[in-house]
Design an enzyme around this catalytic site. Structure first.
Site, mmCIF file in Angstrom:
data_model
loop_
_atom_site.group_PDB
_atom_site.id
_atom_site.type_symbol
_atom_site.label_atom_id
_atom_site.label_comp_id
_atom_site.label_asym_id
_atom_site.label_seq_id
_atom_site.Cartn_x
_atom_site.Cartn_y
_atom_site.Cartn_z
ATOM 1 N N ASP A 202 0.553 -0.676 -0.103
ATOM 2 C CA ASP A 202 0.047 0.179 -0.275
ATOM 3 C C ASP A 202 0.678 1.453 -0.239
ATOM 4 O O ASP A 202 1.287 1.224 0.440
ATOM 5 C CB ASP A 202 -1.213 -0.006 1.065
ATOM 6 C CG ASP A 202 -1.842 1.266 1.546
ATOM 7 O OD1 ASP A 202 -1.603 2.379 0.483
ATOM 8 O OD2 ASP A 202 -3.126 0.859 2.147
ATOM 9 N N HIS A 203 0.907 2.064 -1.248
ATOM 10 C CA HIS A 203 2.299 2.796 -1.256
ATOM 11 C C HIS A 203 1.965 4.000 -0.082
ATOM 12 O O HIS A 203 2.751 4.680 0.530
ATOM 13 C CB HIS A 203 2.653 3.770 -2.667
ATOM 14 C CG HIS A 203 1.138 4.301 -3.410
ATOM 15 N ND1 HIS A 203 -0.185 3.471 -3.795
ATOM 16 C CD2 HIS A 203 1.034 5.083 -3.335
ATOM 17 C CE1 HIS A 203 -0.628 4.328 -4.226
ATOM 18 N NE2 HIS A 203 0.034 5.863 -3.836
ATOM 19 N N HIS A 265 -6.336 2.816 1.753
ATOM 20 C CA HIS A 265 -5.483 3.610 1.999
ATOM 21 C C HIS A 265 -5.714 4.893 3.897
ATOM 22 O O HIS A 265 -5.184 4.949 4.195
ATOM 23 C CB HIS A 265 -4.862 4.894 0.851
ATOM 24 C CG HIS A 265 -4.459 4.469 0.208
ATOM 25 N ND1 HIS A 265 -4.131 3.023 -0.646
ATOM 26 C CD2 HIS A 265 -5.185 4.487 -0.858
ATOM 27 C CE1 HIS A 265 -3.371 3.743 -1.282
ATOM 28 N NE2 HIS A 265 -4.209 3.916 -2.045
#
Lengths: 513, 351
Positions: A202-203, A265
Site C-alpha cells: 500500500d504505497h 489507504h
C-alpha cells in the site's frame, strides 16, 4: 527486525553502512513488465535506488510479460521511462550500471513452461550476478492474473529460494474486491508463499509523512500524553483530488471511492493515528496494534449506514476555472451509474482510548484541491476566562499533511498585539520541503528496499486486509439495498451538503484543506 | 588579520544582530520564509577563506536549512576587535513561488576577542536546535570544556591536518571531556562512505565473499594530500575483517595467522583513486572514475569481471551534506581509528 537467512554467510563489510537493514542480493521479477506501474513507478524507483548506491551490486531485474521483446529493446523502453519519470536527473554512467541488471523474459502468464524457463534463467543469473538464489516476485499485472501467476510460481518451484536463499512476493493492490475475494486471493497467495514472505503493498505507507505519524506520536511526549478521548474532540482524515475518473472508468465504475481508497489507504492512516504504542518497532508488533484498531471499529450496518456514511457523485462543475463534465457524462460511464466518487464516514473506534471520539473520513474526486491529511481537533478550553471579552477561542488543530506539501502544522490561539484583548488563531508550520531541500524518496523506493531487506513493517498483513474488508463490506451491503441515498455535488466544491450535515450533528465542520 | 578582508552582507553592531536580522525579515515582501533545522557554526583561522565558506554555507543551506554562524578568528592579531555582518541565503521552493531562506551571521574576531568564541557562539544560536560546529582550524590546547560541552556534532576534516597524530589525540580528549556529548564527524570518514558501500558490494557474490577470507594484500592509491583517508580506509578494512597490525613485519595478521601486506601508493588528483584487494588466485580492483566506480574482478567462480557502481561526489559540500543527511553516530569510525592509529604511528614518516 528483518529475518536474515542463516544459511547465507554475512558480508562483514556491510556492517553499519546504513541505519537500516541492508537489502540483500536478489533477482526481482516483475510480472506485468509492460504495464504503466512498471514504467512510471517501479523502474524509476529502482533506478533512483541504484543511483543513490542503495541497491546491492548483485541484483537482477527481470521483466516478465507477454509481448515479444529483447533484453536490449526492454532496456531501451525502460530508459525512456526513467528519463521521463525519475525524480532525479539521469546520469549516463548510473543508467549504464543499472541497465546491466535488466533483462526480459517473454511468456504468457498461464504457461507453466514459461516459468520453468524463468527458473533456469534465474539460476543463470545467480551464477553470473551473484544473486544468491534470492527471488523477489512483484505482481504488477492485472489482479485477475494473480491466481494463475501464483499457481505457476508454485508449480515451477519458484516460490522457494535456491540454495539457502529466500523467495518473497509483493502483491499490488487491490487485495480483492470484498472480503470473500480477499480471502480467496490470500488463500491463493498462502498456497504459494507463507505470510512472512508476502508483502502486500500500500504505497501510502511508504510515504515519508505516513511514516512520520508514528514518530510524531511516540517520540513527542507533548502529543502522546494528549492523544486520547480526554483531550481530542474528533479526527478528520481527508483525501481529496481535483482529478476525475481519468481513463480509469472501467476499474473505477466497479470499485468506487470506498473500495478504491477507504478500504486500504484511509483505514491504514486511521490505524496509524489511533493505534496504541507497539511493543517494539518490528513488523508484527506494529501490525498487531493496527489490527487491534481495525477490530475496534464499530461496524456500520443496516440503517446506520445512511446516518454515518454519505456517498456522493460529482456532477458538472469547474476545476481550475475550466468546465468539467459530470461523472455520468464521462466516457465509458453508464448514465445511470450509482458509483460513489465521494464518500464521507463517521467512524467510531470502540476502545478505551477513543471512546466517544468520532473519526470523520472523507475521500473524493473533483474536489477543489489535492490534499491528503489527518487533522486532529482538540477539545475546546472551558468557556470561562475569555467569555467576558466576547472573544471566540478556536480549538487547537494538529494537521499532518501526507501530500502534497508534506509537513505538520499546529493551530493555536494568540493575543493580537495591542491594548485590547483580541485572540486570533496562529499556525506553527513545519514543511519538509522548506527544511529539507533534497527530494523526498518516492514511496516505492522505500517499499522495494524493505522487501529486499525482509522488512514487512510497511506492508499490510493478511488479517489487516481482511478486517478492513469486513468493515467496508457491511457498508456496501446496505448500499446495495437502495440507491436513492447518493448525493450529488458540483465538481470543484468540497462535496455534498449531506456530508457537512453529518459533522454539524457533532458541532464540527470539515476543515478547509 | 588582513585589513583588506571585508565581511559578506550587511555590517551590524554585535549587540544589535537579532534586531537587524528581524529587520531583514520585516523588509522581505512576504515571499520569503526563514527556515532552520540546525545551527551550523564554522570556525576558521584562514583569512582567505571567507568567500569559500560563504559559498559553502549557501550550498548547504539550500539543502539543509540552518542558522549559519561563520567565525573568522585571528587569535594572534596584535589588536583586539570584533565585527559582524548579517546576510541571508535564499532558494526557491518546489513550485518556485516562495523563497526559503537561511540566515548567516559572520564574525571577525581579532586578538583577545577570539577568546570570546563561546560567548559569540552561544549568544547567537537559534535556540533548541542542534549545534553543529565545523572546526576548520587546528585543535589546540587548552581545550575549552565550556565550548565543547554544548556541541551536538563536532565536524572536522582529518585529511586537512598537518600533524594528524597530535590532532587525533586532541579529538580523543575532546570526546572524553566529562560534559562532552558531541558526535565526532570526520569528513575524511564521511568521504569514505561510497568507497565503503562499493567495496562491500564487490563481495555480494557468494564466491567473492568466500575469497574475502583469503585476501593477503591490500593496496590503496591516493593523492598525497589524502594519505590519512587511505589509512582510515585501511583501518576500516582491518577492523571489519579483524586484521591486527604486526608493526615489525609491515603487515596485518588475521585470526588464522594469515598475513596481509599493506601498501599505500601515491597518484595525482584528489582523494583515493584505487583500492586493490588480492590473494593468490583472485584480485578485486575498485577504481574511481568521473562520477562512478569501476569494479574489476578476477576471481574463481565470479563470472562478472567488470561493472560500474555509483559514487557520491567527494567535494567538501557534498561530503558535509551527506553527513548531515545520514546523521547518527559513527561507531565504526571509532573502531577504524583504533585500527588505523597504530599503522599511522608505525609509518609516522609518511605524515
Amino acid at each position: 527486525m528483518p529475518p536474515s537467512t542463516p544459511l547465507q554467510p554475512v558480508n562483514p563489510l556491510k556492517e553499519g553502512l546504513a541505519n537500516r537493514a541492508a537489502p540483500e542480493p536478489c533477482s526481482l521479477v516483475i510480472f506485468g513488465a509492460s504495464g504503466d506501474l512498471t514504467h512510471r513507478k517501479l523502474i524509476p524507483a529502482l533506478y533512483n535506488l541504484a543511483a543513490d548506491g542503495a541497491l546491492p551490486a548483485a541484483i537482477s531485474v527481470v521483466g516478465f510479460a507477454r509481448r515479444e521483446k529483447t533484453d536490449a529493446s526492454f532496456r531501451a523502453e525502460l530508459e525512456a521511462s526513467v528519463r521521463k519519470f525519475s525524480r532525479q536527473a539521469v546520469s549516463d554512467a548510473a543508467w549504464t550500471g543499472f541497465a546491466s541488471a535488466l533483462c526480459y523474459h517473454r511468456s504468457e502468464f498461464d504457461n507453466l513452461a514459461g516459468y520453468e524457463s524463468l527458473a533456469r534463467r534465474l539460476d543463470e543469473l545467480d551464477a553470473v550476478r551473484g544473486t544468491c538464489g534470492n527471488r523477489l516476485f512483484y505482481l504488477a499485472a492485472s489482479p485477475d492474473q494473480f491466481g494463475v501467476i501464483l499457481e505457476n510460481l508454485r508449480l515451477s518451484g519458484l516460490n522457494r529460494g535456491r540454495e539457502g536463499g529466500w523467495a518473497r512476493v509483493i502483491v499490488e493492490k487491490p487485495f480483492g474486491t470484498d472480503l470473500p475475494s480477499a480471502r480467496c486471493l490470500n488463500d491463493l497467495v498462502e498456497g504459494a508463499f507463507p505470510e512472512k514472505d508476502t508483502y502486500r503493498i500500500d504505497h501510502y505507507l511508504g510515504k515519508e509523512t505516513a511514516q512520520n505519524i508514528m514518530v510524531l506520536r511516540f517520540a513527542n511526549a507533548l502529543f502522546e500524553a494528549m492523544w486520547n478521548a480526554r483531550y481530542i474532540d474528533h479526527v478528520q482524515i481527508t483525501a481529496s483530488e481535483p482529478l476525475g475518473v481519468e481513463g480509469r472508468a472501467g476499474y473505477y465504475e466497479k470499485a468506487g471511492a470506498l473500495r478504491d481508497m477507504v478500504q486500504n489507504h484511509l483505514l491504514q492512516l486511521l490505524c496509524l493515528t489511533a493505534m496504541e504504542p507497539p511493543a517494539g518497532l518490528d513488523a508484527d508488533s506494529i501490525r498487531d496494534e493496527k489490527v487491534k484498531v481495525l477490530r475496534s471499529l464499530r461496524p456500520i450496518t443496516g440503517d446506520d449506514v445512511f446516518r454515518h456514511v454519505v456517498r456522493g457523485q460529482y456532477g458538472a462543475g469547474a476545476i481550475d476555472g475550466k468546465r468539467v463534465a459530470a461523472y455520468r457524462d464521462e466516457q465509458n460511464i453508464p448514465p445511470e451509474s450509482h458509483t460513489e466518487t465521494y464518500v464521507a464516514l463517521e467512524v467510531s473506534v470502540d476502545n478505551w482510548r477513543w471512546a466517544g471520539v468520532p473519526f470523520f473520513v472523507r475521500v473524493g474526486k473533483r474536489l477543489p484541491k489535492a490534499a491528503t491529511e489527518i487533522a486532529v481537533h482538540f477539545k475546546s478550553v472551558p468557556p470561562v476566562l475569555f467569555k467576558a471579552t466576547g472573544e471566540a477561542v478556536d480549538d487547537n488543530v494538529l494537521v499532518i499533511r501526507i501530500q502534497p506539501d508534506e509537513g505538520v502544522s499546529l493551530r493555536m490561539s494568540a493575543k493580537m498585539p495591542g491594548a485590547s484583548l483580541r485572540i486570533e488563531p496562529v499556525k506553527m508550520d513545519f514543511r519538509y520541503g522548506t527544511s529539507f531541500g533534497k527530494a523526498t524518496p518516492e514511496a516505492y523506493e522505500r517499499l522495494l528496499l524493505d522487501a529486499m531487506s525482509g522488512d514487512p513493517t510497511l506492508f499490510a498483513r493478511r488479517d489487516e486486509v481482511e478486517e478492513a474488508w469486513k468493515f467496508v463490506d457491511a457498508i456496501r451491503e446496505a448500499w446495495q439495498s437502495r440507491s436513492d441515498d447518493i448525493a450529488f455535488y458540483s465538481s470543484g466544491t468540497w462535496g455534498p451538503k449531506e456530508a457537512d450535515e453529518m459533522l454539524k450533528r457533532h458541532g464540527a465542520k470539515w476543515r478547509r484543506c | 588579520m588582513d585589513a583588506s578582508i571585508t565581511g559578506p552582507g550587511l555590517p551590524v553592531e554585535i549587540g544589535r544582530i537579532d534586531k537587524e536580522l528581524g529587520k531583514l525579515w520585516e523588509s522581505a515582501d512576504g515571499t520569503k520564509t526563514r527556515a532552520s533545522l540546525i545551527n551550523l557554526v564554522i570556525y576558521t583561522e584562514d583569512p582567505g577563506s571567507l568567500e569559500e565558506n560563504t559559498n559553502l554555507i549557501a550550498a548547504i543551506a539550500g539543502k539543509h536549512a540552518c542558522r549559519a554562524i561563520l567565525i573568522l578568528a585571528d587569535p594572534g592579531a596584535s589588536g583586539s576587535g570584533a565585527s559582524a555582518w548579517i546576510s541571508a541565503h535564499c532558494r526557491f521552493s518546489g513550485k518556485g513561488e516562495n523563497q526559503i531562506c537561511s540566515e548567516q551571521i559572520t564574525f571577525r574576531l581579532d586578538g583577545g576577542a577570539a577568546a570570546a568564541l563561546p560567548n559569540i557562539v552561544f549568544s547567537h544560536l537559534d535556540s533548541d536546535l542542534p549545534l553543529c560546529l565545523w572546526w576548520r582550524a587546528p585543535f589546540r590546547e587548552p581545550l575549552d570544556s565550556e565550548l565543547w560541552s554544548w556541541i551536538d556534532r563536532l565536524i572536522f576534516d582529518s585529511s586537512s591536518w598537518a600533524e594528524p597524530l597530535g590532532q587525533f589525540a586532541l579529538v580523543k580528549r575532546i570526546d572524553q571531556l566529562a560534559e562532552s556529548h558531541a558526535i565526532l564527524c570526520d569528513l575524511n570518514w564521511a568521504r569514505l562512505h561510497s568507497w565503503r558501500v562499493s567495496l562491500a558490494n564487490l563481495f555480494d557474490h557468494p564466491a567473492a565473499l568466500a575469497i574475502l577470507g583469503r585476501i593477503d594484500s591490500l593496496c590503496i592509491t591516493s593523492a598525497p594530500a589524502f594519505r590519512t583517508t587511505a589509512f582510515l580506509l585501511a583501518g576500516w578494512l582491518a577492523a571489519q575483517l579483524r586484521w591486527k597490525l604486526l608493526p615489525d613485519e609491515h603487515c596485518f595478521e588475521c585470526a588464522d595467522r594469515r598475513r596481509i601486506a599493506f601498501n599505500s601508493a601515491e597518484s595525482a588528483g584528489e582523494g583515493i583513486s584505487l583500492v586493490e584487494l588480492c590473494c593468490a588466485d583472485a584480485c578485486f580492483h575498485l577504481a574511481r572514475e568521473a562520477g562512478f566506480f569501476r569494479a574489476t574482478l578476477r576471481a574463481p567462480g565470479v563470472p562478472e569481471s567488470e561493472f560500474t557502481l555509483p559514487a557520491s561526489p567527494e567535494d567538501v559540500t557534498d561530503t558535509l551534506l551527506g553527513e548531515l543527511g545520514r546523521g547518527g553516530r559513527h561507531p565504526l569510525y571509532a573502531k577504524s581509528l583504533e585500527a588505523m592509529l597504530p599503522l599511522m604511528r608505525f609509518r609516522r614518516d609518511s605524515f
